[in-house]
Motif scaffolding. Sequence first.
Motif, PDB file in Angstrom:
ATOM      1  N   ASN A 101      46.503  42.650  27.529  1.00 29.61           N
ATOM      2  CA  ASN A 101      47.468  43.738  27.723  1.00 29.61           C
ATOM      3  C   ASN A 101      46.783  45.036  28.136  1.00 29.61           C
ATOM      4  OD1 ASN A 101      49.641  42.153  27.098  1.00 29.61           O
ATOM      5  ND2 ASN A 101      49.732  42.755  24.954  1.00 29.61           N
ATOM      6  N   ILE A 102      45.561  45.252  27.628  1.00 31.51           N
ATOM      7  CA  ILE A 102      44.816  46.458  28.009  1.00 31.51           C
ATOM      8  C   ILE A 102      44.498  46.424  29.501  1.00 31.51           C
ATOM      9  CG2 ILE A 102      42.761  47.841  27.570  1.00 31.51           C
ATOM     10  CD1 ILE A 102      44.692  47.709  25.226  1.00 31.51           C
ATOM     11  N   TYR A 103      44.036  45.269  29.981  1.00 29.22           N
ATOM     12  CA  TYR A 103      43.766  45.153  31.416  1.00 29.22           C
ATOM     13  C   TYR A 103      45.049  45.346  32.229  1.00 29.22           C
ATOM     14  CZ  TYR A 103      39.186  43.237  30.177  1.00 29.22           C
ATOM     15  OH  TYR A 103      37.925  43.069  29.684  1.00 29.22           O
ATOM     16  N   LYS A 104      46.160  44.832  31.673  1.00 29.30           N
ATOM     17  CA  LYS A 104      47.445  45.006  32.357  1.00 29.30           C
ATOM     18  C   LYS A 104      47.801  46.489  32.452  1.00 29.30           C
ATOM     19  CE  LYS A 104      51.153  44.045  30.068  1.00 29.30           C
ATOM     20  NZ  LYS A 104      52.192  43.301  29.322  1.00 29.30           N
ATOM     21  N   ASP A 105      47.580  47.246  31.353  1.00 27.17           N
ATOM     22  CA  ASP A 105      47.851  48.687  31.364  1.00 27.17           C
ATOM     23  C   ASP A 105      47.035  49.406  32.432  1.00 27.17           C
ATOM     24  OD1 ASP A 105      48.142  48.997  27.736  1.00 27.17           O
ATOM     25  OD2 ASP A 105      49.542  48.262  29.253  1.00 27.17           O
ATOM     26  N   GLN A 106      45.792  48.925  32.632  1.00 23.36           N
ATOM     27  CA  GLN A 106      44.893  49.569  33.596  1.00 23.36           C
ATOM     28  C   GLN A 106      45.102  49.040  35.013  1.00 23.36           C
ATOM     29  OE1 GLN A 106      41.282  48.546  31.292  1.00 23.36           O
ATOM     30  NE2 GLN A 106      40.943  50.741  31.056  1.00 23.36           N
ATOM     31  N   LEU A 107      46.174  48.235  35.190  1.00 19.88           N
ATOM     32  CA  LEU A 107      46.524  47.642  36.493  1.00 19.88           C
ATOM     33  C   LEU A 107      45.456  46.677  36.997  1.00 19.88           C
ATOM     34  CD1 LEU A 107      47.989  50.805  38.312  1.00 19.88           C
ATOM     35  CD2 LEU A 107      49.091  49.256  36.688  1.00 19.88           C
ATOM     36  N   ASP A 108      44.607  46.194  36.079  1.00 19.55           N
ATOM     37  CA  ASP A 108      43.611  45.182  36.419  1.00 19.55           C
ATOM     38  C   ASP A 108      44.246  43.813  36.206  1.00 19.55           C
ATOM     39  OD1 ASP A 108      40.158  44.516  35.320  1.00 19.55           O
ATOM     40  OD2 ASP A 108      41.418  43.626  36.877  1.00 19.55           O
ATOM     41  N   TYR A 109      45.172  43.447  37.096  1.00 23.51           N
ATOM     42  CA  TYR A 109      45.981  42.260  36.899  1.00 23.51           C
ATOM     43  C   TYR A 109      45.183  40.967  37.047  1.00 23.51           C
ATOM     44  CZ  TYR A 109      49.820  45.586  37.296  1.00 23.51           C
ATOM     45  OH  TYR A 109      50.665  46.634  37.079  1.00 23.51           O
ATOM     46  N   GLU A 110      44.104  40.985  37.818  1.00 26.06           N
ATOM     47  CA  GLU A 110      43.324  39.769  37.999  1.00 26.06           C
ATOM     48  C   GLU A 110      42.665  39.346  36.686  1.00 26.06           C
ATOM     49  OE1 GLU A 110      44.144  39.207  42.108  1.00 26.06           O
ATOM     50  OE2 GLU A 110      43.292  37.940  40.547  1.00 26.06           O
ATOM     51  N   ASN A 111      42.008  40.302  35.984  1.00 25.13           N
ATOM     52  CA  ASN A 111      41.380  39.976  34.698  1.00 25.13           C
ATOM     53  C   ASN A 111      42.429  39.586  33.658  1.00 25.13           C
ATOM     54  OD1 ASN A 111      38.600  40.149  35.123  1.00 25.13           O
ATOM     55  ND2 ASN A 111      38.616  42.378  34.981  1.00 25.13           N
ATOM     56  N   ALA A 112      43.556  40.306  33.671  1.00 27.72           N
ATOM     57  CA  ALA A 112      44.630  39.982  32.735  1.00 27.72           C
ATOM     58  C   ALA A 112      45.148  38.565  32.987  1.00 27.72           C
ATOM     59  CB  ALA A 112      45.764  40.994  32.858  1.00 27.72           C
ATOM     60  N   LEU A 113      45.315  38.201  34.258  1.00 29.91           N
ATOM     61  CA  LEU A 113      45.831  36.874  34.607  1.00 29.91           C
ATOM     62  C   LEU A 113      44.895  35.770  34.128  1.00 29.91           C
ATOM     63  CD1 LEU A 113      48.038  35.292  36.143  1.00 29.91           C
ATOM     64  CD2 LEU A 113      46.595  35.452  38.179  1.00 29.91           C
ATOM     65  N   ASP A 114      43.585  35.995  34.237  1.00 28.56           N
ATOM     66  CA  ASP A 114      42.620  34.980  33.783  1.00 28.56           C
ATOM     67  C   ASP A 114      42.785  34.702  32.293  1.00 28.56           C
ATOM     68  OD1 ASP A 114      39.930  36.147  35.976  1.00 28.56           O
ATOM     69  OD2 ASP A 114      41.594  34.750  36.318  1.00 28.56           O
ATOM     70  N   ILE A 115      42.954  35.756  31.499  1.00 35.73           N
ATOM     71  CA  ILE A 115      43.087  35.574  30.054  1.00 35.73           C
ATOM     72  C   ILE A 115      44.412  34.900  29.723  1.00 35.73           C
ATOM     73  CG2 ILE A 115      43.237  36.760  27.827  1.00 35.73           C
ATOM     74  CD1 ILE A 115      41.369  38.878  28.904  1.00 35.73           C
ATOM     75  N   TYR A 116      45.512  35.360  30.347  1.00 38.33           N
ATOM     76  CA  TYR A 116      46.824  34.777  30.055  1.00 38.33           C
ATOM     77  C   TYR A 116      46.867  33.294  30.424  1.00 38.33           C
ATOM     78  CZ  TYR A 116      48.709  39.495  29.402  1.00 38.33           C
ATOM     79  OH  TYR A 116      48.955  40.755  28.951  1.00 38.33           O
ATOM     80  N   ASN A 117      46.257  32.939  31.568  1.00 37.25           N
ATOM     81  CA  ASN A 117      46.219  31.533  31.962  1.00 37.25           C
ATOM     82  C   ASN A 117      45.433  30.700  30.952  1.00 37.25           C
ATOM     83  OD1 ASN A 117      47.749  31.160  34.342  1.00 37.25           O
ATOM     84  ND2 ASN A 117      46.185  32.165  35.570  1.00 37.25           N
ATOM     85  N   LEU A 118      44.331  31.261  30.462  1.00 35.83           N
ATOM     86  CA  LEU A 118      43.485  30.557  29.496  1.00 35.83           C
ATOM     87  C   LEU A 118      44.256  30.261  28.208  1.00 35.83           C
ATOM     88  CD1 LEU A 118      40.759  29.499  28.423  1.00 35.83           C
ATOM     89  CD2 LEU A 118      40.250  31.865  27.716  1.00 35.83           C
ATOM     90  N   ILE A 119      44.889  31.276  27.643  1.00 34.41           N
ATOM     91  CA  ILE A 119      45.563  31.071  26.364  1.00 34.41           C
ATOM     92  C   ILE A 119      46.851  30.263  26.533  1.00 34.41           C
ATOM     93  CG2 ILE A 119      44.559  33.065  25.213  1.00 34.41           C
ATOM     94  CD1 ILE A 119      46.895  34.724  25.894  1.00 34.41           C
ATOM     95  N   TYR A 120      47.480  30.325  27.721  1.00 35.23           N
ATOM     96  CA  TYR A 120      48.661  29.494  27.937  1.00 35.23           C
ATOM     97  C   TYR A 120      48.280  28.014  27.997  1.00 35.23           C
ATOM     98  CZ  TYR A 120      52.898  27.529  29.926  1.00 35.23           C
ATOM     99  OH  TYR A 120      54.017  26.771  30.148  1.00 35.23           O
ATOM    100  N   GLN A 121      47.166  27.705  28.645  1.00 34.38           N
ATOM    101  CA  GLN A 121      46.696  26.322  28.705  1.00 34.38           C
ATOM    102  C   GLN A 121      46.381  25.791  27.308  1.00 34.38           C
ATOM    103  OE1 GLN A 121      43.384  26.409  31.411  1.00 34.38           O
ATOM    104  NE2 GLN A 121      44.648  26.978  33.170  1.00 34.38           N
TER     105      GLN A 121
END
Length: 554
Positions: free
Chosen positions: A164-184
């Motif tokens: 969520n912190i990366y999302k706040d900073q508009l760093d969507y690529e790093n945020a997406l990597d983490i969300y994909n990891l925990i969703y899997q």
Amino acid sequence: MKYTKVSLLFQTILFSFFAISLPLVSIAQTPIDSSYYYYGAINNPVHPNDLPSGINFYIQKKITDLNSKDTLSAISDLRLLAIGEFKIGNNFNSENHIVEALNLIQSMSSKDTLIDAKVGLYNQLGRIYRASNNPSEAIKSYDNALQIARKFNDSVILLNNKANIYKDQLDYENALDIYNLIYQKQVYSNDKFQIALVLDNLGFVQSKLNLPSALQNILKALKFREETNNLVGLYSSNKHLAEYYLDRKDTAKALIYAEKVLSLANKINSSSLKLEGISLFMSMNKNPLIHEYKRLTDSISNTKQIAENKNAFLKYNIAEEQKKTQASQLLQEVEFRKRLVYQFLVLFVLMILIGSYFIYRNKYRKARIEEIYKTETRISKKVHDEVANDMYKVMTSLENNVGIDSKVIDEMEKIYAKTRDISRENSAIDFHQDFGIQLNDLLFGYKNNTVTVVTRNLSKINWEGVPELNKTAIYRVLQELMTNMRKHSNATSAALVFHKNGSKIQIDYRDNGIGCDLFKKNGLQHTESRITSLNGTIIFESKLGHGFKASIII
């Protein structure tokens, strides 16, 4: 059935946030009786009073537990207090509760066994730093918790909050990597709460990157949260859907979800969520002045927040604080005074901005209303001087023509009557004459053999102090109400009662006609817009077969 249009006044918008907290880990004895109720009031508030009542309960419980030397229960109380204060927007109080809880853990000989409690406290601290616009400290707090976390679900939530912190900073690529990891890792579990949490954030980041599965994931998370009645989760899902459609210029759909966001914020009774919901509404407004004001306000608020951040967690390391020199303390005092001066300047600038906005808005609104009335009068004059007069000339010439069918003449006479009525309804009002007499003549002009018109207290109103714009609005609105009564209601009587309350004038209208379905009566919107444009209110009440009522305050 009542139909009331409510105008929302512009409000000062401060920044806000949203994050999902770790589920509370039981670190004390099992709560009994009312503790169960207030535990739920903090973690899953349903009614507006849940959070305040829960906070008051655990404040008293903490005092009782400390007096009885029940340190484990006191730590649990502080954890709940930190969550409750955070949800209502009291970040500083929430931070202090965490510091106090960590100090209690540190003082215990069994501190190494309270891992779950420390994980929850560090997670809450990260949420506070995120809300305080301090992303680096937030990430440190989450990393501290991840280093000691022993449970899979705890790690999932901590990673989600870090993303969520990366999302706040508009760093969507790093945020997406983490969300994909925990969703899997989470996709095969049966925990709908956790899956919805990850799916919602994953879908939101995907929407920012224009990935195709974004909307599907957000809607799936919303469905899970509806099944579990997770109010805070529903707030997040609806907010992401509103932003999804807003990014795609679909304001109509965005507005539907934004209304749900504000409704949920009111149910949760969180000041920060309410402000966030109002800010979302403002983002949909096309007025560039509002967007500029919002940008300036957010900028000032963020700067002020950074200047005022009171990092209570520093107090946790008391030994380090005691090593500070007298020169360092003097420097802190100087900085504190600078912050006070800065805060005063920010407040002063903010007051000027707000004052300037309302002055400009009032001037613009008055000029716009005056222009509308001038346009109506000009059109009325043209209808009379050009259309009606030309129509009369044509009728006169046709009457002298023997070969013209009389029905054509009759139809033209009807058209002429309509143009004459339109001209009369929008003609200029002579304010040099007694307005009360003009209004009386207008109302009784609708009286005939089948319709009775009664007024009360009209002669008692002193119209001299009433602005001309208000007089014009009253005249036109009553004219439209009476015309609708004559044309559509089949009424045999109409009554109007006038009241003067201070600077306000109230007019209550009532007839005994057939009534109408207000939701299908779009013609009433014109009268409504006239009144609301002058900060007045108009309320309609009607049922089919039960007459029509209107109450005007201006």
